[in-house]
Structure formats: structure tokens, C-alpha cells
Scaffold this motif. Structure first.
Motif, PDB file in Angstrom:
ATOM      1  N   PRO A   1       0.809  -1.233   0.000  1.00  0.00           N
ATOM      2  CA  PRO A   1       0.000   0.000   0.000  1.00  0.00           C
ATOM      3  C   PRO A   1       0.836   1.275   0.000  1.00  0.00           C
ATOM      4  N   GLN A   2       2.023   1.253   0.624  1.00  0.00           N
ATOM      5  CA  GLN A   2       2.884   2.438   0.610  1.00  0.00           C
ATOM      6  C   GLN A   2       3.393   2.726  -0.797  1.00  0.00           C
ATOM      7  N   TRP A   3       3.718   1.655  -1.546  1.00  0.00           N
ATOM      8  CA  TRP A   3       4.145   1.850  -2.933  1.00  0.00           C
ATOM      9  C   TRP A   3       3.007   2.457  -3.756  1.00  0.00           C
ATOM     10  N   LEU A   4       1.796   1.938  -3.527  1.00  0.00           N
ATOM     11  CA  LEU A   4       0.640   2.466  -4.259  1.00  0.00           C
ATOM     12  C   LEU A   4       0.417   3.951  -3.949  1.00  0.00           C
ATOM     13  N   THR A   5       0.555   4.309  -2.670  1.00  0.00           N
ATOM     14  CA  THR A   5       0.369   5.704  -2.281  1.00  0.00           C
ATOM     15  C   THR A   5       1.399   6.598  -2.967  1.00  0.00           C
ATOM     16  N   SER A   6       2.646   6.146  -3.000  1.00  0.00           N
ATOM     17  CA  SER A   6       3.689   6.925  -3.677  1.00  0.00           C
ATOM     18  C   SER A   6       3.384   7.069  -5.158  1.00  0.00           C
ATOM     19  N   PHE A   7       2.973   5.978  -5.784  1.00  0.00           N
ATOM     20  CA  PHE A   7       2.668   6.025  -7.213  1.00  0.00           C
ATOM     21  C   PHE A   7       1.497   6.960  -7.508  1.00  0.00           C
ATOM     22  N   ALA A   8       0.417   6.864  -6.727  1.00  0.00           N
ATOM     23  CA  ALA A   8      -0.752   7.713  -6.953  1.00  0.00           C
ATOM     24  C   ALA A   8      -0.411   9.193  -6.750  1.00  0.00           C
ATOM     25  N   THR A   9       0.464   9.475  -5.785  1.00  0.00           N
ATOM     26  CA  THR A   9       0.860  10.862  -5.538  1.00  0.00           C
ATOM     27  C   THR A   9       1.692  11.407  -6.691  1.00  0.00           C
ATOM     28  N   VAL A  10       2.619  10.603  -7.198  1.00  0.00           N
ATOM     29  CA  VAL A  10       3.416  11.025  -8.360  1.00  0.00           C
ATOM     30  C   VAL A  10       2.510  11.243  -9.566  1.00  0.00           C
TER      31      VAL A  10
ATOM     32  N   GLY B   1       6.216  13.207   3.000  1.00  0.00           N
ATOM     33  CA  GLY B   1       7.162  13.202   4.102  1.00  0.00           C
ATOM     34  C   GLY B   1       8.254  12.166   3.931  1.00  0.00           C
ATOM     35  N   LEU B   2       8.602  11.860   2.663  1.00  0.00           N
ATOM     36  CA  LEU B   2       9.642  10.881   2.357  1.00  0.00           C
ATOM     37  C   LEU B   2      10.763  11.551   1.583  1.00  0.00           C
ATOM     38  N   THR B   3      11.850  10.841   1.397  1.00  0.00           N
ATOM     39  CA  THR B   3      12.899  11.333   0.512  1.00  0.00           C
ATOM     40  C   THR B   3      12.526  11.020  -0.929  1.00  0.00           C
ATOM     41  N   GLN B   4      13.093  11.788  -1.847  1.00  0.00           N
ATOM     42  CA  GLN B   4      12.829  11.521  -3.258  1.00  0.00           C
ATOM     43  C   GLN B   4      13.338  10.140  -3.648  1.00  0.00           C
ATOM     44  N   ALA B   5      14.456   9.736  -3.050  1.00  0.00           N
ATOM     45  CA  ALA B   5      15.006   8.406  -3.345  1.00  0.00           C
ATOM     46  C   ALA B   5      14.036   7.304  -2.925  1.00  0.00           C
ATOM     47  N   ALA B   6      13.362   7.498  -1.783  1.00  0.00           N
ATOM     48  CA  ALA B   6      12.405   6.488  -1.318  1.00  0.00           C
ATOM     49  C   ALA B   6      11.221   6.373  -2.271  1.00  0.00           C
ATOM     50  N   VAL B   7      10.714   7.526  -2.739  1.00  0.00           N
ATOM     51  CA  VAL B   7       9.597   7.499  -3.687  1.00  0.00           C
ATOM     52  C   VAL B   7      10.022   6.816  -4.982  1.00  0.00           C
ATOM     53  N   SER B   8      11.215   7.157  -5.473  1.00  0.00           N
ATOM     54  CA  SER B   8      11.716   6.523  -6.702  1.00  0.00           C
ATOM     55  C   SER B   8      11.842   5.018  -6.527  1.00  0.00           C
ATOM     56  N   GLN B   9      12.300   4.594  -5.346  1.00  0.00           N
ATOM     57  CA  GLN B   9      12.448   3.165  -5.091  1.00  0.00           C
ATOM     58  C   GLN B   9      11.086   2.466  -5.090  1.00  0.00           C
ATOM     59  N   HIS B  10      10.064   3.112  -4.532  1.00  0.00           N
ATOM     60  CA  HIS B  10       8.723   2.524  -4.552  1.00  0.00           C
ATOM     61  C   HIS B  10       8.240   2.308  -5.983  1.00  0.00           C
ATOM     62  N   ILE B  11       8.475   3.305  -6.843  1.00  0.00           N
ATOM     63  CA  ILE B  11       8.047   3.191  -8.246  1.00  0.00           C
ATOM     64  C   ILE B  11       8.810   2.069  -8.933  1.00  0.00           C
ATOM     65  N   LYS B  12      10.112   1.943  -8.635  1.00  0.00           N
ATOM     66  CA  LYS B  12      10.921   0.882  -9.250  1.00  0.00           C
ATOM     67  C   LYS B  12      10.408  -0.501  -8.853  1.00  0.00           C
ATOM     68  N   HIS B  13      10.000  -0.638  -7.585  1.00  0.00           N
ATOM     69  CA  HIS B  13       9.440  -1.921  -7.140  1.00  0.00           C
ATOM     70  C   HIS B  13       8.185  -2.258  -7.948  1.00  0.00           C
TER      71      HIS B  13
ATOM     72  N   VAL C   1       6.347   7.535 -17.983  1.00  0.00           N
ATOM     73  CA  VAL C   1       7.311   8.082 -18.935  1.00  0.00           C
ATOM     74  C   VAL C   1       7.840   9.365 -18.303  1.00  0.00           C
ATOM     75  N   ARG C   2       9.121   9.372 -17.983  1.00  0.00           N
ATOM     76  CA  ARG C   2       9.708  10.489 -17.257  1.00  0.00           C
ATOM     77  C   ARG C   2      10.165  11.575 -18.235  1.00  0.00           C
ATOM     78  N   ARG C   3       9.579  12.762 -18.089  1.00  0.00           N
ATOM     79  CA  ARG C   3       9.961  13.936 -18.869  1.00  0.00           C
ATOM     80  C   ARG C   3      10.763  14.882 -17.979  1.00  0.00           C
ATOM     81  N   PRO C   4      11.432  15.890 -18.570  1.00  0.00           N
ATOM     82  CA  PRO C   4      12.235  16.811 -17.745  1.00  0.00           C
ATOM     83  C   PRO C   4      11.444  17.512 -16.657  1.00  0.00           C
TER      84      PRO C   4
END
Length: 310
Positions: free
Chosen positions: A4-13, A27-39, A49-52
Motif C-alpha cells: 500500500p505504501q508503494w501504491l500511495t507513492s505512485f498515486a501521488t506522483v 514526508g519521504l525522501t525523493q530516493a524512497a519514492v523513486s524506489q517505490h516506483i521501481k518496485h 514516462v519520465r519527462r524533464p
């Protein structure tokens, strides 16, 4: 089962379109959010699709976003069933248009004073934002001036709100000529409201375009300030006029067969209102009815002076 934490990060992004802002909100680091998306992408394939400056959803990403919304709805429904029976504790959230909001917010605060275990959240918003706020589950309750045609929304009659023609108290009303002399105090819905009322009250007159505009404000709580100072007249809903502190500085002109908007109380149809919300709604309706009766009694004399005049 998806974390569920990964889902929350993904929905927020997906909502914000940006990893940095998403991390700040969560309230997380950007690295933590990126890691959730990678999982998630390791499990489901490319999701973004990551744009600038922003991100875009892939078809798999859109499907996962729908799934995240379904999980969120289910969690909210479950929470409502767990705690909704307590009438004295919890959150009551309401979003409404400005006029009725001016009337309801003080009543909500009075209700909270009597029930200190409650947390009141109220937001002013136009109709479109009210509907979206309820659909997105940011607010449990909403008020609209139209009945929505959406199977996800339950709507029931909450009350009625007539439009009122309001003049300065010191002005002698002598019909259309008085309005021409005073001029119109406009607001975002002013012209539409005035045209609706004038078509019924002054059918033989040229209409709003023939009247001078003496002022404008987009703050519903301030519309009557220039009227009270004798700078013009306006047309606005009754609840906005009732919320104005200087009632003695105003007079109402009777408009015969009134122009009335119906107010609809809305909430998500998938689950019932919490008991605390139902009790608060009943209390608000009772307080508004009592306020309306007292207001009609106080306003009777100035209203009658305008009867039958054109």
C-alpha cells in the motif's frame, strides 16, 4: 498483494507529476519514492514516462492508478463502517458554494462547540469543485445548486435559497428608476442572478445592461459592504445576505414570485453517511429553518414597502 505504501507513492506522483513535490507531500525522501516506483515497475512493467518537468502515464500506469483508486475507496468504506457509528467523535467535512457556506460555517462551529470530540472541515468552492471534491473523497459532504446525474453520487434535497434584491436602507424605493439611479454592485454570479430576477420582477424594462455598474467584488462576504454604504444595489442569494453583520443598513424589495435555487446535499453513493455526519446535517437544517423564520419576521416591514411597485 500490492504494497500500500508503494501504491500511495505512485498515486501521488501521478497526481502531482513530479517526484520532488510528491516526496515533500508524503514526508519521504525523493530516493524512497523513486524506489517505490521501481518496485512497482519490476512487478508490472513500465508505469511512467519520465519527462524533464513532468511524468506521463503508460497504459499499465493508468490501470494501476484505477486499481489504487479502488483500494482507496475500499479502505475509506471500511474505515467509515468501523468508526461511522460514533456521533460524538471524528471528522465532519463539508464543501459548499459561498453563499450557503457563509450561513453554515458559523453553525458548524457552534455544533462543534457542543460536541468537542468532532473535527470540522469546511471549504468554499464553486459547484464544479464541490462535485469533484466529493468524488475524489477529499470531503464526505457537499452542497450543490443542481442535482448531479452521476451514479457515484447520492443526492437529496437540503433546502432552498431565494435570490434577493437588496438596496441601501436609506433609499426610498420607487421602482425601476431607483435601480437606475443607484447602479449595480456586481460579483462573479451577479449578472446571471440579476437577469434571472429582473426577467420576472421587471418584464417590461430593458434589463441589467441598461443599468450602470457601481462596483465589483469576488468576495461573497463583502458584496453587501458597498450596498450598506449607499453605493448601489445588488442581487444575491438569501444566505449571503443573512450572513451580513449590518442588517439594519439594508432593505429588501419584494419580487413577487421568487426565483429560488434548490440546494442538494451530496455524498458518495457507495457507502452511507457516517452517523455523526447525518446528525450534523439534521442539526444544520433545523438551525437554518429557525434562522429563516426569525429573518422573515424581522424583514417583513421593509419588504412590504416594496409590494406591487414597479
Amino acid at each position: 498483494m500490492v504494497n500500500p505504501q508503494w501504491l500511495t507513492s505512485f498515486a501521488t506522483v501521478a497526481e502531482l507529476g513530479n517526484f520532488t513535490r510528491s516526496a515533500e507531500r508524503l514526508g519521504l525522501t525523493q530516493a524512497a519514492v523513486s524506489q517505490h516506483i521501481k518496485h512497482l515497475e519490476a512487478q508490472f512493467g513500465p508505469l511512467l514516462v519520465r519527462r524533464p518537468r513532468h511524468v506521463e502515464m503508460t497504459p499499465a500506469g493508468l490501470a494501476l492508478l484505477d486499481y489504487a483508486a479502488e483500494v482507496d475507496r475500499a479502505a475509506r468504506a471500511f474505515q467509515a463502517r468501523l468508526c461511522g457509528a460514533d456521533e460524538q467523535q471524528g471528522d465532519i467535512s463539508l464543501v459548499s458554494p459561498g453563499s450557503i457556506g457563509l450561513a453554515l460555517y458559523p453553525l458548524l462551529l457552534h455544533y462543534q462547540q457542543r460536541h468537542p470530540g468532532l473535527v470540522i472541515r469546511h471549504r468554499f468552492a464553486p459547484d464544479g469543485e464541490v462535485l469533484n471534491a466529493v468524488l475524489s473523497n477529499h470531503f464526505e459532504l457537499g452542497l450543490l445548486t443542481f442535482k448531479p446525474d452521476d451514479a457515484r453520487i447520492a443526492a437529496r434535497h437540503f433546502g432552498e435559497e431565494p435570490l434577493e434584491l437588496v438596496l441601501p436602507a436609506g433609499v426610498r424605493y420607487e421602482g425601476w428608476e431607483t435601480l437606475q439611479r443607484l447602479g449595480f454592485i456586481d460579483h462573479p454570479d451577479g449578472q446571471a442572478m440579476a437577469m434571472r430576477l429582473f426577467s420576472r420582477r421587471y418584464p417590461g424594462q430593458p434589463g441589467l445592461r441598461a443599468l450602470p455598474v457601481r462596483g465589483f467584488t469576488n468576495q461573497v462576504g463583502l458584496i453587501l459592504e458597498p450596498v450598506a454604504r449607499g453605493l448601489g444595489f445588488t442581487v444575491l442569494p438569501r444566505f449571503a445576505r443573512q450572513a451580513f453583520a449590518q442588517q439594519g443598513a439594508l432593505q429588501l424589495v419584494e419580487c413577487g414570485n421568487p426565483v429560488v435555487d434548490t440546494l442538494w446535499l451530496i455524498h458518495r453513493a457507495e457507502w452511507p453517511l457516517a452517523a455523526r455526519a447525518q446528525r450534523a446535517v439534521a442539526d444544520l437544517q433545523a438551525q437554518l429553518a429557525a434562522k429563516g423564520s426569525a429573518d422573515r419576521s424581522l424583514a417583513r416591514q421593509p419588504v412590504e414597502r416594496g409590494l406591487g411597485e414597479q
